[in-house]
Design an enzyme around this catalytic site. Structure first.
Site, PDB file in Angstrom:
ATOM      1  N   TYR A 123       1.060  -1.270  -0.292  1.00  0.00           N
ATOM      2  CA  TYR A 123      -0.284  -0.093  -0.096  1.00  0.00           C
ATOM      3  C   TYR A 123       1.297   1.335  -0.083  1.00  0.00           C
ATOM      4  O   TYR A 123       2.304   1.559  -0.442  1.00  0.00           O
ATOM      5  CB  TYR A 123      -0.725  -0.261   1.020  1.00  0.00           C
ATOM      6  CG  TYR A 123      -2.401   1.184   0.896  1.00  0.00           C
ATOM      7  CD1 TYR A 123      -2.585   0.370  -0.761  1.00  0.00           C
ATOM      8  CD2 TYR A 123      -2.415   1.722   1.624  1.00  0.00           C
ATOM      9  CE1 TYR A 123      -3.849   1.282  -0.812  1.00  0.00           C
ATOM     10  CE2 TYR A 123      -3.273   2.700   1.079  1.00  0.00           C
ATOM     11  CZ  TYR A 123      -4.459   2.103   0.237  1.00  0.00           C
ATOM     12  OH  TYR A 123      -5.373   3.106  -0.099  1.00  0.00           O
ATOM     13  N   ARG A 176      -8.929  11.319  -7.998  1.00  0.00           N
ATOM     14  CA  ARG A 176      -8.297  11.297  -6.979  1.00  0.00           C
ATOM     15  C   ARG A 176      -7.560  10.884  -6.073  1.00  0.00           C
ATOM     16  O   ARG A 176      -7.637  10.134  -4.823  1.00  0.00           O
ATOM     17  CB  ARG A 176      -8.604  12.265  -6.043  1.00  0.00           C
ATOM     18  CG  ARG A 176      -7.706  12.972  -4.886  1.00  0.00           C
ATOM     19  CD  ARG A 176      -8.382  13.913  -4.124  1.00  0.00           C
ATOM     20  NE  ARG A 176      -9.298  13.105  -3.133  1.00  0.00           N
ATOM     21  CZ  ARG A 176      -8.143  12.275  -1.781  1.00  0.00           C
ATOM     22  NH1 ARG A 176      -7.140  12.590  -2.330  1.00  0.00           N
ATOM     23  NH2 ARG A 176      -8.269  11.279  -1.014  1.00  0.00           N
ATOM     24  N   LYS A 194      -6.233  -2.162  -1.520  1.00  0.00           N
ATOM     25  CA  LYS A 194      -7.463  -2.168   0.421  1.00  0.00           C
ATOM     26  C   LYS A 194      -7.882  -3.166   0.446  1.00  0.00           C
ATOM     27  O   LYS A 194      -7.619  -3.237   2.421  1.00  0.00           O
ATOM     28  CB  LYS A 194      -8.359  -1.100  -0.249  1.00  0.00           C
ATOM     29  CG  LYS A 194      -7.589   0.247   0.135  1.00  0.00           C
ATOM     30  CD  LYS A 194      -7.900   0.924   1.611  1.00  0.00           C
ATOM     31  CE  LYS A 194      -6.880   2.360   2.176  1.00  0.00           C
ATOM     32  NZ  LYS A 194      -7.255   3.604   2.276  1.00  0.00           N
ATOM     33  N   GLU A 265     -13.087   5.141  -2.255  1.00  0.00           N
ATOM     34  CA  GLU A 265     -12.071   5.677  -2.217  1.00  0.00           C
ATOM     35  C   GLU A 265     -11.781   6.577  -3.903  1.00  0.00           C
ATOM     36  O   GLU A 265     -11.896   5.845  -4.582  1.00  0.00           O
ATOM     37  CB  GLU A 265     -10.997   4.051  -2.348  1.00  0.00           C
ATOM     38  CG  GLU A 265     -10.032   3.727  -2.184  1.00  0.00           C
ATOM     39  CD  GLU A 265     -10.176   4.538  -0.776  1.00  0.00           C
ATOM     40  OE1 GLU A 265      -8.703   5.223   0.012  1.00  0.00           O
ATOM     41  OE2 GLU A 265     -10.432   3.450   0.133  1.00  0.00           O
TER      42      GLU A 265
END
Length: 573
Positions: A123, A176, A194, A265
């Protein structure tokens, strides 16, 4: 009534991931019984060189594997040695993704056993670079892609996903991605990453997780990239965008029911707030950028007060960045202050100030402000520069969520240190390159007095002979356990009080030993136990009448631990 983990929160345990033990045998079903070469190619069942002698005979694996049989632990040791040989983080990321596609249980055991080392690989910050180069490294689908081409057919396309008992969906439209902007379809790396953490840290079964990317175009930055994997058109907006999202949300509920958790997300601000407000009353939805970030930052602040003293309401907060993360954090802080003091929310908001790209948010700017910024417009003369806002407001807490790197300058940090014995400075923007300041800068410019946390990890800093271990206000402390709590309770909606419970649970996990090391956030090494405690949000779901899985277990923490996915290998008949 005995509460057992045979179905992990009431959803059928298709692969025997929870109900079986290492000593029990299960049948490796695909469309038929997997055996031989097909078994080695199936990541759900493949064990590589850990297949036993009996399994090699029973499942036609003789000759397809070298003769040695090795343990799961030795496989982990071998893979870690291999991954550590790569100097480039993206190469380590690709090695981990290759492993996930080859041997799912080994991937998760590796990640769980080495979480502090591998979390920055699977991540943030490495996943940001992976998304930027996703078209170059894409090999095999790891989730579902819905583009404008699928409009009117989303319900049918959902059925193409092989798993039918989905509990958690992470969805992005790629507009984004972290602090990197619009990456379009290549944002898929975020939902994949995630959900890996939902399984590794929160114990949600991998087969119950579905990564989704909604492709409505992009800003055309990839128009000349021959390896770009998404639509080559300008991003759809307005009615066309809304209709596609409406269709997706309706189809998910029709396919998987009301209790499936949908996590939004990395949507742009203008969509993130609208989607949360629009679907929050009809679906089980959660925005990690708004709610997850807020919860982990509030936990960090509550723990930091043990070092600084005073209650939340006695402090003054200044934010750089008034987007979804900043305003989400601010609102949760204001809610907690209101809860602690009984003061109306409208009043507690006045303790919180914000600076955006046009300067301090004040009432004279009200007509030009976006709706989510208006609650934070207070009476004050206009101030353009952050350092001047710091000198004027004199905050005790400075929080950065701007996505603009190196904006907490030496002058800003020194100003904080002039009127605070222990200035609280949180530089939360991701990835590391976008952090408002580094840990070393925060400690050296404050003469070692700052209480510092960041969004992405920084190495310990030595200043004047003392080693400072800064905290990482990583959402991964919150969302895996939060999701687990929703699932084990069968919650049908997310309530703000659940976020406050999650913050309090995380703050309670900070030990005196952590404080002595200079950090106010617990280490990731205990993350699964932390997640089980955060799953106590289930109690709030029961209290609010939002839980459907009855009766309520007496010990929710123990029940949460019993429901967690284990990556231990199973024996095959």
């Amino acid at each position: 009534i005995r509460h057992e983990s045979t179905v992990t929160g009431g959803v059928q345990d298709v692969y025997g991931e929870d109900s079986a033990t290492e000593d029990q045998s299960i049948t490796p079903w695909t469309l038929s019984v997997a055996s031989g070469f097909s078994l080695l190619r199936n990541p759900h069942y493949n064990k590589g060189l850990a297949f036993s002698e009996r399994e090699r005979d029973t499942h036609y694996l003789r000759g397809l594997l070298p003769p040695v049989v090795i343990s799961h632990d030795l496989q982990v040791k071998k893979m870690m040695n291999s991954i550590r040989k790569y100097d480039v983080p993206l190469q380590r990321y690709m090695a981990m993704m290759d492993l996930q596609e080859m041997n799912e249980r080994l991937f998760y055991k590796l990640l769980i056993d080495n979480v502090e080392e591998l979390l920055p690989i699977v991540y943030t910050p490495t996943v940001g670079e992976a998304c930027q180069k996703y078209g170059w490294i894409f090999k095999r689908p790891q989730g579902l892609f819905f583009s404008l081409k699928e409009k009117g057919k989303i319900h049918e396309v959902l059925k193409n996903w092989p798993e039918k008992k989905i509990q958690v969906i992470v969805v992005t439209d790629g507009e984004r991605i972290l602090g990197l902007g619009d990456l379009g379809c290549q944002g898929m790396g975020i939902p994949v990453g995630k959900l890996s953490l939902y399984s590794a840290l929160g114990g949600i079964r991998p087969s119950a997780c579905l990564p989704v990317t909604i492709d409505v175009g992009q800003t055309m930055k990839f128009v000349d990239d021959e390896f770009y994997i998404g639509l080559r058109q300008r991003r759809a907006t307005g009615q066309e965008y809304s209709e596609l999202l409406d269709e997706f949300m309706y189809a998910v509920k029709q396919n998987y029911g009301e209790k499936v958790l949908i996590q939004f997300e990395d949507f742009a601000n203008h969509n993130a707030f609208n989607l949360l407000a629009k679907y929050g009353t009809s679906h089980l939805v959660f925005n990690d950028d708004i709610q997850g970030t807020a919860s982990v930052v509030l936990a960090g602040l509550m723990a930091a007060l043990n070092l600084v003293g005073g209650s939340l309401s006695e402090h003054t907060f200044l934010f750089l960045g008034a987007g979804e993360a900043g305003t989400g954090i601010a609102e949760l802080i204001a809610l907690e202050m209101s809860k602690q003091t009984g003061i109306p929310l409208e009043e507690t908001r006045k303790k919180i100030w914000m600076v955006d790209s046009k300067g301090l948010i004040v009432k004279s700017r009200m007509e030009m402000l976006q709706h989510f910024k208006r609650p934070w417009a207070h009476d004050h003369e206009p101030v353009q520069e952050l350092v001047n806002a710091v000198k004027s407001i004199k905050p005790t807490v400075l929080i950065g969520s701007s996505g603009a790197g190196r904006t907490f300058t030496k002058e800003v940090v020194q100003a904080m240190a002039t009127f605070n014995e222990k200035p609280i400075i949180f530089a939360l923007s991701n990835p590391t390159s976008q952090s408002e300041c580094t840990a070393e800068e925060a400690y050296s410019w404050s003469e070692g007095r700052a209480i510092f946390a960041s969004g992405s990890p920084f190495a310990p800093v030595e200043y004047n002979g003392k080693v400072y271990a800064s905290g990482q206000a990583n959402n991964a402390y919150i969302f895996p356990g939060f999701g687990l709590g929703l699932i084990i309770s069968g919650a049908i909606r997310v309530h703000d009080d659940m976020l406050l419970v999650a913050s309090e649970a995380l703050a309670d996990e900070v030990s005196q030993e952590n404080f002595e090391k200079g950090t106010h956030i617990p280490p990731f090494s205990n993350i699964r136990k932390i997640s089980a405690h955060i799953a106590k949000v289930a109690a709030k779901a029961y209290e609010l009448g939002l839980a459907t899985r009855l009766p309520q277990p007496k010990d929710l923490v123990a029940y949460a631990e019993s429901c967690m996915y284990s990556p231990a290998y199973r024996s095959y008949r």
